[in-house]
Scaffold this motif. Structure first.
Motif, PDB file in Angstrom:
ATOM      1  N   THR A   1      37.550  26.922 -70.110  1.00  0.00           N
ATOM      2  CA  THR A   1      36.199  26.894 -70.666  1.00  0.00           C
ATOM      3  C   THR A   1      36.037  25.790 -71.703  1.00  0.00           C
ATOM      4  N   GLY A   2      37.154  25.354 -72.306  1.00  0.00           N
ATOM      5  CA  GLY A   2      37.067  24.265 -73.285  1.00  0.00           C
ATOM      6  C   GLY A   2      36.484  23.006 -72.683  1.00  0.00           C
ATOM      7  N   ASN A   3      36.744  22.774 -71.383  1.00  0.00           N
ATOM      8  CA  ASN A   3      36.254  21.566 -70.715  1.00  0.00           C
ATOM      9  C   ASN A   3      34.780  21.650 -70.344  1.00  0.00           C
ATOM     10  N   ILE A   4      34.261  22.857 -70.191  1.00  0.00           N
ATOM     11  CA  ILE A   4      32.875  23.041 -69.768  1.00  0.00           C
ATOM     12  C   ILE A   4      32.017  23.601 -70.898  1.00  0.00           C
ATOM     13  N   VAL A   5      32.463  24.734 -71.458  1.00  0.00           N
ATOM     14  CA  VAL A   5      31.709  25.361 -72.549  1.00  0.00           C
ATOM     15  C   VAL A   5      32.033  24.693 -73.881  1.00  0.00           C
ATOM     16  N   GLY A   6      33.351  24.446 -74.122  1.00  0.00           N
ATOM     17  CA  GLY A   6      33.781  23.896 -75.412  1.00  0.00           C
ATOM     18  C   GLY A   6      33.195  22.531 -75.720  1.00  0.00           C
ATOM     19  N   VAL A   7      33.131  21.657 -74.714  1.00  0.00           N
ATOM     20  CA  VAL A   7      32.557  20.310 -74.916  1.00  0.00           C
ATOM     21  C   VAL A   7      31.078  20.426 -75.269  1.00  0.00           C
ATOM     22  N   ALA A   8      30.362  21.277 -74.520  1.00  0.00           N
ATOM     23  CA  ALA A   8      28.933  21.465 -74.785  1.00  0.00           C
ATOM     24  C   ALA A   8      28.707  22.037 -76.184  1.00  0.00           C
ATOM     25  N   THR A   9      29.569  22.986 -76.584  1.00  0.00           N
ATOM     26  CA  THR A   9      29.451  23.605 -77.913  1.00  0.00           C
ATOM     27  C   THR A   9      29.741  22.590 -79.012  1.00  0.00           C
ATOM     28  N   ALA A  10      30.781  21.776 -78.812  1.00  0.00           N
ATOM     29  CA  ALA A  10      31.143  20.755 -79.809  1.00  0.00           C
ATOM     30  C   ALA A  10      30.019  19.746 -80.017  1.00  0.00           C
ATOM     31  N   ILE A  11      29.422  19.280 -78.911  1.00  0.00           N
ATOM     32  CA  ILE A  11      28.352  18.280 -78.999  1.00  0.00           C
ATOM     33  C   ILE A  11      27.084  18.900 -79.581  1.00  0.00           C
ATOM     34  N   ARG A  12      26.839  20.176 -79.270  1.00  0.00           N
ATOM     35  CA  ARG A  12      25.685  20.853 -79.863  1.00  0.00           C
ATOM     36  C   ARG A  12      25.849  20.980 -81.378  1.00  0.00           C
ATOM     37  N   MET A  13      27.056  21.314 -81.825  1.00  0.00           N
ATOM     38  CA  MET A  13      27.309  21.512 -83.252  1.00  0.00           C
ATOM     39  C   MET A  13      27.403  20.198 -84.022  1.00  0.00           C
ATOM     40  N   GLY A  14      28.123  19.232 -83.458  1.00  0.00           N
ATOM     41  CA  GLY A  14      28.419  18.008 -84.196  1.00  0.00           C
ATOM     42  C   GLY A  14      27.749  16.756 -83.682  1.00  0.00           C
ATOM     43  N   GLY A  15      26.905  16.889 -82.644  1.00  0.00           N
ATOM     44  CA  GLY A  15      26.251  15.720 -82.064  1.00  0.00           C
ATOM     45  C   GLY A  15      27.178  14.991 -81.098  1.00  0.00           C
ATOM     46  N   PRO A  16      26.680  13.970 -80.405  1.00  0.00           N
ATOM     47  CA  PRO A  16      27.493  13.217 -79.435  1.00  0.00           C
ATOM     48  C   PRO A  16      28.763  12.622 -80.031  1.00  0.00           C
ATOM     49  N   GLY A  17      28.752  12.360 -81.334  1.00  0.00           N
ATOM     50  CA  GLY A  17      29.934  11.801 -81.998  1.00  0.00           C
ATOM     51  C   GLY A  17      31.144  12.700 -81.919  1.00  0.00           C
ATOM     52  N   ALA A  18      30.931  14.002 -81.703  1.00  0.00           N
ATOM     53  CA  ALA A  18      32.053  14.938 -81.580  1.00  0.00           C
ATOM     54  C   ALA A  18      32.963  14.545 -80.422  1.00  0.00           C
ATOM     55  N   LEU A  19      32.367  13.976 -79.355  1.00  0.00           N
ATOM     56  CA  LEU A  19      33.170  13.556 -78.200  1.00  0.00           C
ATOM     57  C   LEU A  19      34.120  12.423 -78.586  1.00  0.00           C
ATOM     58  N   PHE A  20      33.670  11.504 -79.440  1.00  0.00           N
ATOM     59  CA  PHE A  20      34.536  10.421 -79.904  1.00  0.00           C
ATOM     60  C   PHE A  20      35.751  10.982 -80.642  1.00  0.00           C
ATOM     61  N   TRP A  21      35.511  11.980 -81.506  1.00  0.00           N
ATOM     62  CA  TRP A  21      36.621  12.566 -82.263  1.00  0.00           C
ATOM     63  C   TRP A  21      37.533  13.386 -81.360  1.00  0.00           C
ATOM     64  N   MET A  22      36.992  13.891 -80.246  1.00  0.00           N
ATOM     65  CA  MET A  22      37.840  14.517 -79.226  1.00  0.00           C
ATOM     66  C   MET A  22      38.806  13.489 -78.654  1.00  0.00           C
ATOM     67  N   TRP A  23      38.295  12.287 -78.383  1.00  0.00           N
ATOM     68  CA  TRP A  23      39.132  11.203 -77.835  1.00  0.00           C
ATOM     69  C   TRP A  23      40.244  10.846 -78.811  1.00  0.00           C
ATOM     70  N   VAL A  24      39.875  10.692 -80.090  1.00  0.00           N
ATOM     71  CA  VAL A  24      40.850  10.313 -81.115  1.00  0.00           C
ATOM     72  C   VAL A  24      41.955  11.371 -81.206  1.00  0.00           C
ATOM     73  N   ALA A  25      41.525  12.639 -81.295  1.00  0.00           N
ATOM     74  CA  ALA A  25      42.490  13.740 -81.403  1.00  0.00           C
ATOM     75  C   ALA A  25      43.389  13.808 -80.165  1.00  0.00           C
ATOM     76  N   ALA A  26      42.808  13.574 -78.978  1.00  0.00           N
ATOM     77  CA  ALA A  26      43.581  13.636 -77.727  1.00  0.00           C
ATOM     78  C   ALA A  26      44.569  12.478 -77.624  1.00  0.00           C
ATOM     79  N   PHE A  27      44.142  11.274 -78.031  1.00  0.00           N
ATOM     80  CA  PHE A  27      45.023  10.103 -77.955  1.00  0.00           C
ATOM     81  C   PHE A  27      46.284  10.335 -78.771  1.00  0.00           C
ATOM     82  N   PHE A  28      46.113  10.737 -80.015  1.00  0.00           N
ATOM     83  CA  PHE A  28      47.285  11.000 -80.857  1.00  0.00           C
ATOM     84  C   PHE A  28      47.958  12.315 -80.462  1.00  0.00           C
TER      85      PHE A  28
END
Length: 459
Positions: free
Chosen positions: A82-109
């Motif tokens: 659900t993190g890939n479908i619900v979690g992404v939508a929830t993160a972007i709703r809460m933090g705006g589209p920029g939340a996806l960028f911070w997902m990338w940063v966290a995932a890279f490291f």
């Protein structure tokens, strides 16, 4: 109920405060430099290992319960959910589209962290009284880091995540809601069928879970990715602008609607990192429990294989979901949230075939969430075995199945808050041990690649 929600939110804000965010991302950054950005330079080799069996495993000389591919599929079964479908939508709703960028940063490291914890899991694993492999943070914290208290804390929090976090409520609630919305099936009916299905698979142990995961995970991930790719190709002209918007939003005080200057960038970062961890579980300490069951004698090789899990989960699947949500504008639609927002995005992205998009999201959500339940059942089982021995496994499994049965009837907002709290608590002892054992990780890595270099020169 409102008071319980408020208390849970307060605890969540404390657990997921700056110290944990710094510890999570900071551990990944520290390991990335210490290992020479292995997640970049060794990724091709890791992908090669993922799809080729360990030669020692072929000759039955390697210890373990399942193949390296089955181990990573079991880990992916728990992470692609659900993190890939619900979690992404929830993160972007809460933090705006920029939340996806911070997902990338966290995932890279986080890829470096995932490599490190899997390496340690194989290095310090043991065989339990049933003849099964047992490994994960509780073992490398005790045997490598020499701290029984932190090891027990991790195991307790691990059972907590399995019972009250990622393992049951969030997944079950998502499945029953999706089936009700898409097929008009009553929640109680879906709950009964789901409970029976979980019981049938999980009572068979790791080999049964791995068999299901090896079939379901690659098939559903491929179907979901293909559908998302079609949407992105149909809207290819908008992708550069969408990515630019996501990156700008990560550093913009207007990243989330209704926020005030200075707060929304922090909210985007917090939402992106916490939901990213919920999705790919890097640093959480869960995936190494599955890694420990792999048939291999090389802790480095299995570390590389497990590292690909974060790459597929966040860099590929979460990214595709996030871009689709932003590109179609559904991230900011006040009428939809969670799975409904992702479904709406897929419908909008495939205007000539809206039902196909809806069906892919719904079926993907059902199977992703189901396999996540299976994976987390195994993680909690290994934590239970560590604390109570093999005699605790059956009571644990029956309790887990009971919690799956009651999951559909709990409130969604409280579920996600509880999931975040136990996730954060589980990560803390694991990350402390990884940092403390970074010298072991570095030495094992150097020895492996030095040997690999010698073999190439000799051949």
């Amino acid at each position: 109920m409102e008071q319980i929600n408020q208390v849970a939110q307060a605890i969540n804000s404390f657990v997921w405060g700056p110290p944990l965010l710094i510890l999570l991302v900071g551990t990944g950054i520290f390991l990335s430099f210490k290992l020479g950005f292995l997640q970049v330079f060794r990724l091709p080799l890791a992908l090669k290992y993922l799809f080729s069996e360990d030669p020692e495993a072929k000759d039955m000389k390697a210890e373990g319960d399942v193949s390296a591919f089955a181990a990573v599929c079991t880990a992916l079964s728990a992470t692609i959910g659900t993190g890939n479908i619900v979690g992404v939508a929830t993160a972007i709703r809460m933090g705006g589209p920029g939340a996806l960028f911070w997902m990338w940063v966290a995932a890279f490291f986080g890829m470096a962290t995932k490599y490190a914890e899997a390496l340690l899991a194989v290095k310090y694993r043991v065989v339990d009284d049933n003849g099964q492999m047992s490994g994960g943070p509780m073992y490398y914290i005790e045997r490598g880091f020499k701290n029984k208290f932190l090891a027990k804390c991790f195991a307790v929090f691990g059972i907590g995540v399995a019972f009250f976090g990622i393992g049951t409520f969030a997944q079950v609630n998502s499945i029953t809601s999706a089936v009700r919305i898409a097929f008009n099936v009553p929640v109680i009916v879906t709950g009964i069928v789901l409970t029976i299905g979980v019981a049938m698979v999980t009572l068979g142990g790791i080999k049964s879970i791995a068999k299901v995961s090896e079939v379901v995970v690659p098939f559903m991930a491929a179907s979901y990715i293909i559908c998302t790719l079609i949407i992105l190709l149909l809207n290819a002209g908008q992708i550069p602008e969408t990515i630019s918007f996501i990156i700008k939003s990560a550093f913009s005080p207007t990243a989330a609607a209704g926020g005030f200057a200075g707060s929304t960038v922090a909210l985007a970062l917090k939402s992106g990192v916490s939901r990213g961890v919920f999705s790919n579980e890097s640093g959480l300490g869960s995936a190494p429990i599955a890694a420990a069951a792999a048939k291999t004698n090389s802790c480095v090789r299995q570390g590389l294989v497990q590292m690909t899990g974060t790459f597929f989960d966040t860099i590929i699947v979460c990214t595709m979901t996030g871009i689709t949500l932003v590109l179609t504008g559904m991230w900011n639609n006040p009428n939809v949230e969670g799975a409904a927002a992702t479904t709406a995005a897929f419908r909008a992205g495939l205007p000539s075939m809206p039902m196909v998009g809806e069906l892919i999201v719904t079926i993907g959500l059902i199977f992703f969430a189901f396999t996540t339940i299976l994976g987390w059942n195994y993680y909690g089982e290994r934590c239970t075995e560590y604390l109570f021995g093999v005699k605790g496994i059956k009571p644990y499994k029956y309790t887990f199945i009971f919690l799956v049965a009651i999951g559909p009837f709990l409130k969604l907002s409280l579920i996600w808050t509880v999931a975040d709290i136990v996730n954060g608590l589980m990560a803390i002892p694991n990350l402390i041990a990884i940092i403390g054992l970074s010298g072991v990780i570095s030495l094992e890595t150097k020895m492996y690649f030095d040997e690999l270099k010698k073999q190439k020169q000799a051949s």
